[in-house]
Enzyme design. Structure first.
Site, PDB file in Angstrom:
ATOM      1  CG  PHE A 198     -31.188 -14.029  12.426  1.00 58.37           C
ATOM      2  CD1 PHE A 198     -31.073 -13.008  13.355  1.00 58.37           C
ATOM      3  CD2 PHE A 198     -31.117 -15.336  12.874  1.00 58.37           C
ATOM      4  CE1 PHE A 198     -30.893 -13.282  14.697  1.00 58.37           C
ATOM      5  CE2 PHE A 198     -30.933 -15.629  14.212  1.00 58.37           C
ATOM      6  CZ  PHE A 198     -30.826 -14.595  15.132  1.00 58.37           C
ATOM      7  CG  ASP A 199     -33.097  -9.372   6.102  1.00 58.47           C
ATOM      8  OD1 ASP A 199     -33.240  -9.953   5.014  1.00 58.47           O
ATOM      9  OD2 ASP A 199     -32.594  -8.243   6.217  1.00 58.47           O
ATOM     10  CE  LYS A 200     -26.767 -11.221   2.416  1.00 55.81           C
ATOM     11  NZ  LYS A 200     -25.867 -10.043   2.479  1.00 55.81           N
TER      12      LYS A 200
END
Length: 667
Positions: free
Chosen positions: A358-360
């Site tokens: 996941f990107d944050k």
């Protein structure tokens, strides 16, 4: 059957090509094939029972059997001949050869029975597949044909195609929205489920600045954006059009989902290769079987009959349609749930992956950081630090910059807008000239790269302390003077923790986060939402390298917003974009697009992909198992009639199994 993917088999496409112009199809309409199959059955029944009941003379009964041949074989022959003329060999042709062989042997009833079962099987198969396609084509009917437009002081009703960007359409209560755009007047709750899959209506309100909104509509918040095909609630809305009818989110989704059928999955590619080898082997086996009378104690006609039965038994129709039917149903069900899946490859691949990255910012977190710490350095006043920071950040469109400006305005009342010569230093920070001096704002690493005094040790300690508490920090220097550090915090999405837990339950064993924030911030967010690992301090190019390394071996899916994360998603096994509705970049770059800006549809997408992979495996075992049973059975005496009955039954079985995906619900 009509071939949409330009391969050598037809069972994965739209059914027979008769809908495009033969006389009977024009006369009888889309049900022509099922009508012909029914007539074949009636003629077969009369031709078979007539002599048995002694109500018809043999010549008339034979005429009914000939009619059964015509009605049962018409569409199969028409399609097979068309394919032969362009150099494609169809499995349908094997059935026609078998029926012709039965006629040569005088087994007219058996040949007619074969063609009847084959015709009814294909008609029902096409009917079932049409159900899946209708689930896709129904999307195209969501947008209305006309819109009420306010132009100047007058209103008029125009066709959707006549709308232009900048038009203001009036949407009354309970009407479908005719175009993508933003609200300029009125308030209402809009049901966006047909586009984004969101279960609850979304409250809409006007934009604060119409001119600014029109300049960059893709950056607007969901509370002001609307999409063609969604349903207005009880209020009335005035909506400024931002996209032409052929470019709306709905139009693009319809196009992409329709195209997805032609994009083959790995299993589809395998079955195509298998068929190219298997079909010639079937023909060779039939030829050898027809010569069995030379070594066995049987007549030539008996050997020939057995060879015809082998042709029927070994035709891999169920195998050919096993995967496409599941892919089509899965893609259609996903679209109905607000998830756009671009073909069989990402659908099947996601179902096999056990790792997700996941990107944050904006993915696991709200993407709306708040300014929570203002720490001046030395004798600098807090207002000075805040004023200089906000003046520079007004020139940036980064989410962190917007947060600084927004919260500074709330504290100071206003912020100066006199900064000039703005420059973004990718992944590090920004610079601009303000009040006669060059200002740098950014990470610690920025000040190792630019000229000027190094960061004082006590200021470094302050930065580290803030970072340890999950803050994203920005150091501010004006000229050679350090003004201090500001800390921002981006809170995790409310649903993030539950979504991660649900993905673990589904079977995703490894979940991680990649972020440009420092490792302490990344670790803090990862702990809060329940991730297994976090990788921080990554530049955009380093994110790509990290995803490439994670994709090696078992593969990894990458979830991001589809804009800043496009390069990383492109290098993942499967790229998944959130909030893709209205985002051209997200729709183009992602393999799978979650139309709503909502993580909660991710478990649905993963679960559906896993269910699709499971059904594909079931269908392959059934189709291969039936062929494995029928070939030796026909070699040892099973007749054409029972063989075709089992053969067509297996084809209908795998299609019916695949159609279960249309009713998939995440548990």
């Amino acid at each position: 059957m009509e071939n949409t993917d330009h391969t050598d088999h037809d069972h994965d496409s739209n059914g027979h090509g008769h809908e495009h112009g033969d006389f009977f199809s024009r006369l009888l309409g889309p049900r022509a094939e099922i009508i012909f199959a029914g007539l074949a059955g009636i003629c077969l029944l009369i031709g078979w029972l007539g002599p048995k009941l002694d109500v018809l003379p043999d010549p008339i009964s034979f005429g009914f059997l000939l009619a059964a041949y015509f009605f049962g074989g018409y569409y199969a022959l028409r399609e097979a001949l068309g394919k032969i003329l362009i150099g494609q060999f169809q499995i349908d042709f094997l059935m026609l050869v078998a029926a012709t062989g039965a006629a040569i042997l005088g087994e007219w009833k058996e040949g007619a029975f074969l063609l009847f079962l084959f015709a009814i099987g294909h008609a029902l198969e096409n009917f079932a597949m049409t159900r899946a396609r209708n689930a896709i084509s129904a999307l195209a009917d969501l947008a209305p044909d006309e819109a009420l437009v306010r132009r100047g002081d007058t209103t008029e009703t125009v066709a959707i195609d006549a709308l232009v960007i900048g038009d203001v359409v009036i949407v009354r209560s309970n009407e479908r929205l005719p175009a993508d755009g933003f609200v300029v007047s009125g308030q209402s709750a809009v049901n966006q489920a047909p586009i984004t899959g969101e279960s609850a209506p979304v409250d809409k309100r006007p934009v604060a600045d119409r001119v600014k909104a029109a300049e960059n509509p893709d950056t607007l918040k969901s509370e002001s954006r609307v999409f063609a095909g969604s349903i207005n609630g009880s209020g009335s809305l005035d909506v400024e059009v931002t996209k032409l009818s052929g470019e709306t989110t709905l139009a693009r989704v319809v196009t992409m989902v329709s195209e997805a059928e032609t994009r083959q999955s790995p299993t589809q590619s395998f079955t195509k290769k298998f068929e190219r080898i298997f079909v010639p082997c079937v023909i060779l086996l039939a030829i050898v079987t027809s010569l069995a009378f030379l070594v066995l104690d049987e007549t030539a006609s008996q050997s020939f009959y057995r060879a015809m039965a082998v042709l029927v038994a070994a035709s891999p129709c169920a195998l050919a349609i096993a995967t496409p039917s599941a892919i089509l149903s899965g893609v259609a069900r996903a679209a109905r749930g607000g998830v756009l899946i671009k073909g069989g490859a990402p659908l099947e691949s996601l179902g096999r992956l056990d790792s997700i990255a996941f990107d944050k910012t904006g993915t696991l977190t709200e993407g709306e950081p708040r300014l929570v710490d203002i720490v001046p350095y030395g004798d600098v006043e807090e207002d000075t630090l805040l004023k200089v920071s906000a003046a520079v950040e007004t020139l940036s469109d980064h989410p962190l910059a917007e947060a600084v400006v927004r919260d500074a305005k709330s504290r100071l009342g206003s912020v100066p807008e006199s900064a000039t010569n703005f420059a973004s230093i990718t992944g590090r920070g920004v610079s601009a000239r303000y009040d006669g001096a060059l200002v740098h704002i950014g990470k610690l690493a920025l000040f190792d790269e630019v000229d000027g005094a190094p960061v004082p040790d006590d200021l470094v300690e302050t930065v580290n302390a803030l970072s340890a508490n999950g803050r994203t920090t920005m150091i501010v220097r004006q000229g050679e003077r350090y003004l201090g550090v500001i800390g921002l915090m981006d809170t995790p999405r409310e649903a993030a923790k539950a979504v991660i837990a649900r993905l673990h339950e589904i079977g995703v064993s490894r979940m991680m986060m990649i972020s440009g924030d420092n490792q302490n911030v990344a670790d803090a967010v990862a702990r809060e939402v329940g991730l297994d690992e976090a990788f921080g301090d990554l530049m955009p190019d380093e994110k790509v390298i990290k995803i490439k390394s994670l994709s090696e071996g078992q593969g990894v899916a990458m979830v991001g917003d589809g804009v800043n994360d496009a390069p990383a998603m492109a290098n993942a096994t499967v790229g998944i974009a959130m909030g893709a509705a209205g985002s051209d970049v997200a729709l183009e770059t992602a393999d799978i697009a979650l139309m709503a800006d909502d993580l909660e549809t991710l478990p649905f997408a993963v679960g559906l992909s896993r269910a699709t992979s499971r059904i594909i495996r079931q269908n392959l075992w059934v189709s291969l198992g039936i062929v494995a049973f029928l070939i030796p059975a026909t070699l040892f005496g099973l007749g054409i009639g029972p063989a075709v009955l089992i053969h067509e039954g297996s084809t209908l079985l795998v299609v019916s199994n695949a159609l279960r995906l249309l009713g998939y619900n995440e548990k």
